[in-house]
Design an enzyme around this catalytic site. Structure first.
Site, PDB file in Angstrom:
ATOM      1  N   HIS A 132     -23.180  30.971 -22.861  1.00 19.07           N
ATOM      2  CA  HIS A 132     -22.838  29.697 -22.221  1.00 19.07           C
ATOM      3  C   HIS A 132     -21.531  29.140 -22.780  1.00 19.07           C
ATOM      4  O   HIS A 132     -20.706  28.607 -22.027  1.00 19.07           O
ATOM      5  CB  HIS A 132     -23.972  28.682 -22.381  1.00 19.07           C
ATOM      6  CG  HIS A 132     -25.249  29.115 -21.734  1.00 19.07           C
ATOM      7  ND1 HIS A 132     -26.457  28.509 -21.991  1.00 19.07           N
ATOM      8  CD2 HIS A 132     -25.510  30.110 -20.837  1.00 19.07           C
ATOM      9  CE1 HIS A 132     -27.406  29.118 -21.280  1.00 19.07           C
ATOM     10  NE2 HIS A 132     -26.853  30.092 -20.585  1.00 19.07           N
ATOM     11  N   HIS A 153     -26.415  29.323 -12.023  1.00 21.97           N
ATOM     12  CA  HIS A 153     -26.558  29.650 -13.446  1.00 21.97           C
ATOM     13  C   HIS A 153     -26.350  31.137 -13.678  1.00 21.97           C
ATOM     14  O   HIS A 153     -25.765  31.526 -14.703  1.00 21.97           O
ATOM     15  CB  HIS A 153     -27.901  29.216 -14.030  1.00 21.97           C
ATOM     16  CG  HIS A 153     -27.930  29.444 -15.506  1.00 21.97           C
ATOM     17  ND1 HIS A 153     -27.292  28.595 -16.394  1.00 21.97           N
ATOM     18  CD2 HIS A 153     -28.398  30.470 -16.257  1.00 21.97           C
ATOM     19  CE1 HIS A 153     -27.399  29.087 -17.619  1.00 21.97           C
ATOM     20  NE2 HIS A 153     -28.068  30.228 -17.562  1.00 21.97           N
ATOM     21  N   ASP A 206     -23.641  32.689 -16.247  1.00 17.00           N
ATOM     22  CA  ASP A 206     -23.922  33.736 -17.237  1.00 17.00           C
ATOM     23  C   ASP A 206     -22.959  34.911 -17.088  1.00 17.00           C
ATOM     24  O   ASP A 206     -22.438  35.432 -18.081  1.00 17.00           O
ATOM     25  CB  ASP A 206     -25.357  34.259 -17.066  1.00 17.00           C
ATOM     26  CG  ASP A 206     -26.402  33.408 -17.775  1.00 17.00           C
ATOM     27  OD1 ASP A 206     -26.028  32.575 -18.626  1.00 17.00           O
ATOM     28  OD2 ASP A 206     -27.598  33.594 -17.486  1.00 17.00           O
ATOM     29  N   HIS A 242     -27.717  39.834 -18.010  1.00 16.49           N
ATOM     30  CA  HIS A 242     -26.855  40.053 -19.181  1.00 16.49           C
ATOM     31  C   HIS A 242     -26.600  41.535 -19.458  1.00 16.49           C
ATOM     32  O   HIS A 242     -25.465  41.941 -19.709  1.00 16.49           O
ATOM     33  CB  HIS A 242     -27.483  39.407 -20.422  1.00 16.49           C
ATOM     34  CG  HIS A 242     -27.590  37.928 -20.346  1.00 16.49           C
ATOM     35  ND1 HIS A 242     -26.507  37.108 -20.075  1.00 16.49           N
ATOM     36  CD2 HIS A 242     -28.655  37.100 -20.504  1.00 16.49           C
ATOM     37  CE1 HIS A 242     -26.914  35.850 -20.071  1.00 16.49           C
ATOM     38  NE2 HIS A 242     -28.202  35.820 -20.324  1.00 16.49           N
TER      39      HIS A 242
END
EC number: 3.5.1.108
Length: 304
Positions: A79, A238, A242, A265
């Protein structure tokens, strides 16, 4: 020339670590040109530096964790990395007295506020961008992510959650950062999680700092946060937040298009590593003036 950036002065903030639930103090410090993004563990003696590098990314199960050559790690960096990417900050020292960054409110917005509160400073060195020359794609089952040539930075992103509260929101969008502001469009989107997963993780001493203060919480049917969503498509945004943070661990803004389906991720990092290891797919470029620059960054901001 388009110059590298750092912050004008140091700033400190305290928050809760997502995984251990402990208090974490974080200090952001200016850094000279060509330093890059360096995380510094000040809870260790001697202090340990962990440079942000694509190849340094290890565990990506719940967050992005990076490790230095000595095996020292720092978690939940994505973040802050996303906020740095959004403001075009190339050089910074991030001191923490823990093995994880504070989760803050689960978005990049508090980091944006901290960085803007002290101001952004240009350094007398050219800013280098990674320009995509040839498309490169990685897959994991039905999930995939691809970087393609594009004169600017654009994200074409699709998620696919079979959950009543998420499936009724927008799950696909194209965001062009020539015209869309990262700060306004993306930075406030919070991480989200399912209560059944949180209960399981807590029982296994994971995500002990997770709460509705730093995430959008969902039961089987609905959003549990009394205030609701910050954006109608906060879940999708979001995931974009990321991805921008994960890709910025290469240390440079990307000139190209990210096209992704259900990425996370691990796949974001796999894509970045595949790119950097394939020299035919990219090159470093710099720009003489803002008229040439195909990405819009916030102007250097003076601290009050």
């Amino acid at each position: 020339m388009i110059k590298q950036r750092t912050i004008k002065q140091s700033v400190q903030e305290t928050g809760i670590g997502l995984h251990k639930g402990d208090k974490v103090t974080m200090t952001l410090r200016p850094a000279p040109a060509n330093t890059g993004i360096v995380f510094r563990r000040v809870d260790l003696e001697p202090h340990a530096d962990i440079p942000a590098r694509a190849e340094a990314v290890g565990d990506t199960m719940l967050c992005t964790c990076i490790t230095n050559a000595d095996g020292v790690s720092i978690s939940t960096v994505e973040h802050l990395a996303s906020a740095l990417a959004g403001l075009g900050i190339d050089n910074i020292i991030v001191e923490v007295d823990s093995d994880e960054l504070p989760i803050m409110d689960g978005s990049a917005s508090p980091f944006i506020f901290l960085l803007q509160s002290v101001g952004i400073e240009e350094l007398n060195a050219p800013k280098q961008f990674i320009k995509i020359k040839k498309a490169i794609k990685v897959k994991d089952g039905d999930k995939w992510a691809e970087l393609r040539p594009h004169d600017g930075f654009r994200v074409d992103f699709r998620i696919d959650f079979d959950h009543p509260a998420i499936s009724q929101t927008r799950q696909h969008m194209v965001l062009d950062f020539d015209s869309s502001s990262y700060v306004d469009e993306v930075s406030r989107a919070r991480t989200f999680g399912f209560m059944k997963d949180l209960e399981y993780m807590n029982a296994n001493n994971l995500a002990l700092g997770g709460s509705m203060a730093n995430a959008v919480a969902l039961d089987e049917y609905r959003v549990l946060n009394p205030e609701g969503l910050r954006y109608s498509d906060e879940f999708l945004k979001h995931k974009i937040l990321d991805a921008i943070g994960d890709l910025y661990l290469g240390g440079h803004s990307i000139i190209g298009e990210l096209v992704a389906y259900k990425t996370g991720h691990g796949l974001n990092n796999k894509l970045l590593n595949a790119l950097l290891q394939n020299q035919a797919c990219w090159e470093f470029v710099s720009y003489d003036n803002s008229e040439e620059l195909p990405i819009r960054f916030a102007s250097p901001i003076l601290a009050n």
